[in-house]
Design a protein around this motif. Sequence first.
Motif, PDB file in Angstrom:
ATOM      1  N   GLY A 101       0.759  -1.237   0.000  1.00  0.00           N
ATOM      2  CA  GLY A 101       0.000   0.000   0.000  1.00  0.00           C
ATOM      3  C   GLY A 101       0.791   1.288   0.000  1.00  0.00           C
ATOM      4  O   GLY A 101       0.238   2.347   0.302  1.00  0.00           O
ATOM      5  N   ILE A 102       2.100   1.233  -0.350  1.00  0.00           N
ATOM      6  CA  ILE A 102       2.826   2.500  -0.448  1.00  0.00           C
ATOM      7  C   ILE A 102       2.251   3.314  -1.604  1.00  0.00           C
ATOM      8  O   ILE A 102       1.688   2.765  -2.549  1.00  0.00           O
ATOM      9  N   ASP A 103       2.385   4.630  -1.509  1.00  0.00           N
ATOM     10  CA  ASP A 103       1.783   5.523  -2.498  1.00  0.00           C
ATOM     11  C   ASP A 103       2.745   5.955  -3.592  1.00  0.00           C
ATOM     12  O   ASP A 103       2.322   6.420  -4.653  1.00  0.00           O
ATOM     13  N   ALA A 104       4.051   5.839  -3.342  1.00  0.00           N
ATOM     14  CA  ALA A 104       5.062   6.203  -4.350  1.00  0.00           C
ATOM     15  C   ALA A 104       6.391   5.599  -3.935  1.00  0.00           C
ATOM     16  O   ALA A 104       6.620   5.313  -2.747  1.00  0.00           O
ATOM     17  N   GLY A 105       7.259   5.417  -4.904  1.00  0.00           N
ATOM     18  CA  GLY A 105       8.591   4.894  -4.624  1.00  0.00           C
ATOM     19  C   GLY A 105       9.655   5.747  -5.286  1.00  0.00           C
ATOM     20  O   GLY A 105       9.519   6.122  -6.460  1.00  0.00           O
ATOM     21  N   VAL A 106      10.677   6.091  -4.515  1.00  0.00           N
ATOM     22  CA  VAL A 106      11.851   6.774  -5.047  1.00  0.00           C
ATOM     23  C   VAL A 106      12.908   5.693  -5.218  1.00  0.00           C
ATOM     24  O   VAL A 106      13.264   5.020  -4.246  1.00  0.00           O
ATOM     25  N   ILE A 107      13.401   5.507  -6.428  1.00  0.00           N
ATOM     26  CA  ILE A 107      14.207   4.321  -6.697  1.00  0.00           C
ATOM     27  C   ILE A 107      15.542   4.664  -7.331  1.00  0.00           C
ATOM     28  O   ILE A 107      15.633   5.509  -8.225  1.00  0.00           O
ATOM     29  N   ARG A 108      16.576   3.995  -6.842  1.00  0.00           N
ATOM     30  CA  ARG A 108      17.940   4.165  -7.360  1.00  0.00           C
ATOM     31  C   ARG A 108      18.488   2.780  -7.687  1.00  0.00           C
ATOM     32  O   ARG A 108      18.461   1.876  -6.843  1.00  0.00           O
ATOM     33  N   LEU A 109      18.976   2.634  -8.914  1.00  0.00           N
ATOM     34  CA  LEU A 109      19.385   1.332  -9.432  1.00  0.00           C
ATOM     35  C   LEU A 109      20.726   1.407 -10.142  1.00  0.00           C
ATOM     36  O   LEU A 109      21.022   2.399 -10.797  1.00  0.00           O
ATOM     37  N   LYS A 110      21.492   0.358 -10.046  1.00  0.00           N
ATOM     38  CA  LYS A 110      22.760   0.306 -10.783  1.00  0.00           C
ATOM     39  C   LYS A 110      22.584  -0.258 -12.196  1.00  0.00           C
ATOM     40  O   LYS A 110      23.148   0.277 -13.143  1.00  0.00           O
ATOM     41  N   PRO A 111      21.816  -1.350 -12.377  1.00  0.00           N
ATOM     42  CA  PRO A 111      21.697  -1.917 -13.733  1.00  0.00           C
ATOM     43  C   PRO A 111      20.859  -1.043 -14.654  1.00  0.00           C
ATOM     44  O   PRO A 111      19.846  -0.466 -14.242  1.00  0.00           O
ATOM     45  N   ASN A 112      21.271  -0.941 -15.910  1.00  0.00           N
ATOM     46  CA  ASN A 112      20.527  -0.171 -16.903  1.00  0.00           C
ATOM     47  C   ASN A 112      19.295  -0.943 -17.358  1.00  0.00           C
ATOM     48  O   ASN A 112      19.331  -2.168 -17.475  1.00  0.00           O
ATOM     49  N   GLY A 113      18.229  -0.218 -17.649  1.00  0.00           N
ATOM     50  CA  GLY A 113      17.046  -0.826 -18.248  1.00  0.00           C
ATOM     51  C   GLY A 113      16.012  -1.346 -17.269  1.00  0.00           C
ATOM     52  O   GLY A 113      14.849  -1.523 -17.640  1.00  0.00           O
ATOM     53  N   VAL A 114      16.399  -1.590 -16.030  1.00  0.00           N
ATOM     54  CA  VAL A 114      15.476  -2.182 -15.060  1.00  0.00           C
ATOM     55  C   VAL A 114      14.366  -1.207 -14.683  1.00  0.00           C
ATOM     56  O   VAL A 114      13.201  -1.588 -14.542  1.00  0.00           O
ATOM     57  N   LEU A 115      14.707   0.074 -14.545  1.00  0.00           N
ATOM     58  CA  LEU A 115      13.711   1.062 -14.141  1.00  0.00           C
ATOM     59  C   LEU A 115      12.589   1.158 -15.164  1.00  0.00           C
ATOM     60  O   LEU A 115      11.403   1.236 -14.805  1.00  0.00           O
ATOM     61  N   GLN A 116      12.919   1.161 -16.437  1.00  0.00           N
ATOM     62  CA  GLN A 116      11.898   1.241 -17.480  1.00  0.00           C
ATOM     63  C   GLN A 116      10.980   0.022 -17.413  1.00  0.00           C
ATOM     64  O   GLN A 116       9.751   0.138 -17.543  1.00  0.00           O
ATOM     65  N   GLU A 117      11.547  -1.162 -17.184  1.00  0.00           N
ATOM     66  CA  GLU A 117      10.735  -2.370 -17.065  1.00  0.00           C
ATOM     67  C   GLU A 117       9.806  -2.286 -15.858  1.00  0.00           C
ATOM     68  O   GLU A 117       8.632  -2.675 -15.937  1.00  0.00           O
ATOM     69  N   LEU A 118      10.312  -1.776 -14.743  1.00  0.00           N
ATOM     70  CA  LEU A 118       9.479  -1.613 -13.557  1.00  0.00           C
ATOM     71  C   LEU A 118       8.311  -0.671 -13.839  1.00  0.00           C
ATOM     72  O   LEU A 118       7.171  -0.941 -13.464  1.00  0.00           O
ATOM     73  N   ALA A 119       8.625   0.450 -14.506  1.00  0.00           N
ATOM     74  CA  ALA A 119       7.599   1.462 -14.768  1.00  0.00           C
ATOM     75  C   ALA A 119       6.460   0.910 -15.620  1.00  0.00           C
ATOM     76  O   ALA A 119       5.313   1.371 -15.521  1.00  0.00           O
ATOM     77  N   GLU A 120       6.761  -0.072 -16.440  1.00  0.00           N
ATOM     78  CA  GLU A 120       5.729  -0.656 -17.307  1.00  0.00           C
ATOM     79  C   GLU A 120       4.815  -1.606 -16.553  1.00  0.00           C
ATOM     80  O   GLU A 120       3.742  -1.970 -17.048  1.00  0.00           O
ATOM     81  N   ASN A 121       5.226  -2.017 -15.347  1.00  0.00           N
ATOM     82  CA  ASN A 121       4.465  -3.027 -14.610  1.00  0.00           C
ATOM     83  C   ASN A 121       4.016  -2.598 -13.220  1.00  0.00           C
ATOM     84  O   ASN A 121       3.213  -3.290 -12.591  1.00  0.00           O
ATOM     85  N   ILE A 122       4.523  -1.462 -12.747  1.00  0.00           N
ATOM     86  CA  ILE A 122       4.183  -0.963 -11.416  1.00  0.00           C
ATOM     87  C   ILE A 122       3.236   0.224 -11.562  1.00  0.00           C
ATOM     88  O   ILE A 122       3.492   1.136 -12.352  1.00  0.00           O
ATOM     89  N   GLN A 123       2.148   0.229 -10.808  1.00  0.00           N
ATOM     90  CA  GLN A 123       1.140   1.264 -10.955  1.00  0.00           C
ATOM     91  C   GLN A 123       1.413   2.510 -10.116  1.00  0.00           C
ATOM     92  O   GLN A 123       1.028   3.611 -10.494  1.00  0.00           O
ATOM     93  N   ILE A 124       2.057   2.367  -8.953  1.00  0.00           N
ATOM     94  CA  ILE A 124       2.352   3.542  -8.135  1.00  0.00           C
ATOM     95  C   ILE A 124       3.423   4.392  -8.826  1.00  0.00           C
ATOM     96  O   ILE A 124       4.236   3.863  -9.582  1.00  0.00           O
ATOM     97  N   PRO A 125       3.431   5.695  -8.597  1.00  0.00           N
ATOM     98  CA  PRO A 125       4.455   6.545  -9.213  1.00  0.00           C
ATOM     99  C   PRO A 125       5.866   6.156  -8.753  1.00  0.00           C
ATOM    100  O   PRO A 125       6.104   5.971  -7.558  1.00  0.00           O
ATOM    101  N   LEU A 126       6.767   6.035  -9.703  1.00  0.00           N
ATOM    102  CA  LEU A 126       8.179   5.795  -9.414  1.00  0.00           C
ATOM    103  C   LEU A 126       8.979   7.037  -9.803  1.00  0.00           C
ATOM    104  O   LEU A 126       8.793   7.578 -10.898  1.00  0.00           O
TER     105      LEU A 126
END
Length: 301
Positions: A101-126
């Motif tokens: 039930g979190i409302d938003a996530g602030v995310i920091r990642l080392k691997p390239n491309g993972v954030l875009q994949e997450l954004a396509e499948n996660i509904q809360i704002p990243l």
Amino acid sequence: MSIVSAQTKHFLGLKGVSSGEIMSILDRAAHWEQYPAKVTNQFQGKFVSNLFFENSTRTRFSFEMAQKRLGAEVLNFSAAESSVQKGESIYDTVRTLESMGIDAGVIRLKPNGVLQELAENIQIPLINAGDGNNEHPTQALLDFYTMRKQFGAIKGLTVSIVGDILHSRVARSNLWGLLELGAKVQFCAPASMQAPELAEFAPYVSFEEALKADVVMMLRVQLERHNTGLLRSAEEYREQYGLTLERASRLAPHAIIMHPAPVNRNVELDDALVEHEKSKIFTQIAHGVPIRMAVIERALS
């Protein structure tokens, strides 16, 4: 990529974001900067998680300050202490927190491309707090905010970005945003640290030419790259591409020095220049909180 996707209010990068959208964030940050100590209850009852799968101190603390000043409940996540260490995927971790039930996530990642994949499948704002070698949009926004306060406008400025362009998400976010805002961007880097695919957007120039700019932005040198052959030694780097006191003396009277921090003193920047009158490094850091307040507010509103 738009700052607000059709799916949700993800904030993934500045490439493709309009000047109007960027300026609206800068304007809102100016509002929040007027109240440096005030805590609002605007987002009381909202839960924001800082999902840092790559270590950071300044960025995480800056986001946490912004979240708390907006009245949100903050959940800090460290990959070193999480089930990711036990083999859980980054997606499963984020999806689990979304399910809680979190409302938003602030995310920091080392691997390239993972954030875009997450954004396509996660509904809360990243919100992107650093995405591999791709982008670091809130760092660029606080840089723009600093430039605008210093010069009154960004359009027409010449900005030199010096250092490891190849691996720099800061350079990329600054490039896309500055071009959209009407600035000229030029890079300066050793051949082994150049990103050839960016040359069509910003020319590579000599250090002598870079010093003629209105803004000279030095990038942090990752000293661990000694082992990769990209960097022979810190001393050699300073001699060829460090902003020394002597080089700084050739800057235009109005020019400023910027750096995303943390600084390797006496490598990319001489110790005496870190808090020099031309340096805006700690000013940049101070601007991170109101900028991130504006970005979080945009995601949660």
